[in-house]
Write an enzyme that holds these catalytic residues in place. Structure first.
Site: not given
Length: 207
Positions: A126, A179
């Site tokens: 991610s 992230h």
């Protein structure tokens, strides 16, 4: 036919999806829990963990952890996010540059993750995927694209990032540090790569 054309023009994206999927399948064959990741198993396969990665200098874990996933849903959502961004961005950047963005942003995000969460075991693509979206956002804010081509993608990126961050705030085990770091690094990388691109490349976005 249009989707096949986009897939054909995104070989690195497809290769990354295949590699991530193969690794997950190999772990499943070896008896790894496919629904919820087991920390001990993930560490044996190369998960990211501050005491091992930094204190014992096993820095290769920053890379290997990018190809490990804690469960089937984790793999599916990450690969779907990668596919959507990759089929549009890779034809613009071309394979080598796209791969550089993926790896650099992923490595930076993984290091930030264990820096802020030294007791957590980290896995997943991610951070790199958010890096891809960050680079895409950066390029969309430049004169590289026609105004008519920008807005739908800007809205999608905003929704993707915003929803993921909101979900992470209310879900245990999702790392917003990775992230946001990946996304910020992607923005910087995108602006740097802007000077190497042409409007001819960007024209592929609307094709």
């Amino acid at each position: 036919m249009q989707i096949l054309k986009r897939l054909y023009n995104a070989p690195v994206t497809l290769s990354l999806i295949v590699v991530n999927t193969i690794v997950f399948c190999m772990m499943a064959i070896k008896g790894h829990e496919i629904w919820w990741g087991d920390a001990d198993d993930l560490l044996q396969w190369g998960a990211n963990y501050w005491p091992l990665t930094s204190q014992q200098h096993q820095y290769w874990r920053l890379l290997t952890s990018m190809f490990l996933h804690a469960g089937l849903w984790h793999l599916f959502t990450n690969m779907l996010g990668l596919l959507i961004a990759g089929i549009f961005l890779e034809p613009i950047l071309k394979g080598p540059k796209f791969c550089i963005v993926y790896l650099v942003t992923g490595l930076v995000a993984d290091y930030a993750s264990i820096w802020f969460h030294p007791d957590a075991v980290g896995v997943g693509a991610s951070g790199a995927i958010f890096g891809i979206y960050g680079a895409f956002l950066a390029l969309l804010t430049t004169p590289l694209f026609k105004r008519s081509a920008k807005m739908p993608f800007l809205i999608f990126i905003a929704l993707f990032v915003g929803l993921n961050i909101i979900v992470a705030c209310f879900t245990v085990g999702i790392d917003n540090i990775a992230h946001l770091t990946g996304f910020g690094c992607g923005i910087l990388t995108g602006y740097l790569l802007y000077f190497t691109l042409s409007k001819t490349d960007a024209g592929r976005l609307s094709n």
